[in-house]
Design a protein around this motif. Sequence first.
Motif: not given
Length: 250
Positions: A172-191
């Motif tokens: 019902d909800q997703v909360i993700a945590l990545a290291p700061s150097f990977a925010y754009t790539d990691a969160y973009g891939s998940l989204f």
Amino acid sequence: MRETQAIIERVRQASADHQQLDLAVDPALAQLQPGQSLLARPVDAPITGTAASYLREQWIPVDVQTARITVEVPAQPVYAPGTVISLLSPVGCPIPLRPQSRHLLLIAEDTAPTPLIFLARRRLADGVAVTLVLGGQATGYPLELLPPEVEILHGETDWTWPDQVDTLTWADQVIALAPSFAYTDAYGSLFNVISQLRHQDIPDDYVCGLFYWRLACGTGACQACQVSCRGRDLLACVDGPAVDLKKVRL
């Protein structure tokens, strides 16, 4: 935000990389919510004139009681019981929780899941089922430090894990945590994965990324923790750390 003092009552070596500190605190801090944190500095710490000596450390709570907060911090420097700590709090906003949510999916990739533990505890207490995916370096985190009711899944280093489609469909909800150097790539891939599964029909706050930049002021004055978003940019220290990934320029 206001300044208070705390006393370290107990120090536990949680792992080779982390220690947990039990802090005796002002009872008013029992109002802290998952996502909010503390800016800490030992009262007797010397000020040398370097920039680092003026900056406080961001301490992440993993448990909050009436007059005690447990935080998890790096193994160095070593802290001793009895140390008096100056605290500025609260830093940030609570993680937004979707109403009537019954299934929460947490994801930590290549970083310790410390910021997710307090959230997991609170949601479990509310009767919510919690699954935590650990990927990359996060798989080395000691599982005994996590609430035993949390379902643990081990993922790969590319934000994939077994039964990923079923898990994301169930949540019902997703909360993700990545290291700061990977925010754009990691969160973009998940989204992108979630967008395809939901055919672009993603509710507000359904998937949030946590942003933990190195904080200088914690009040939004320095603009150093800016998150580039559609509409207007947000600041991790006052608007975050959780930001709806629908808003973020990925």
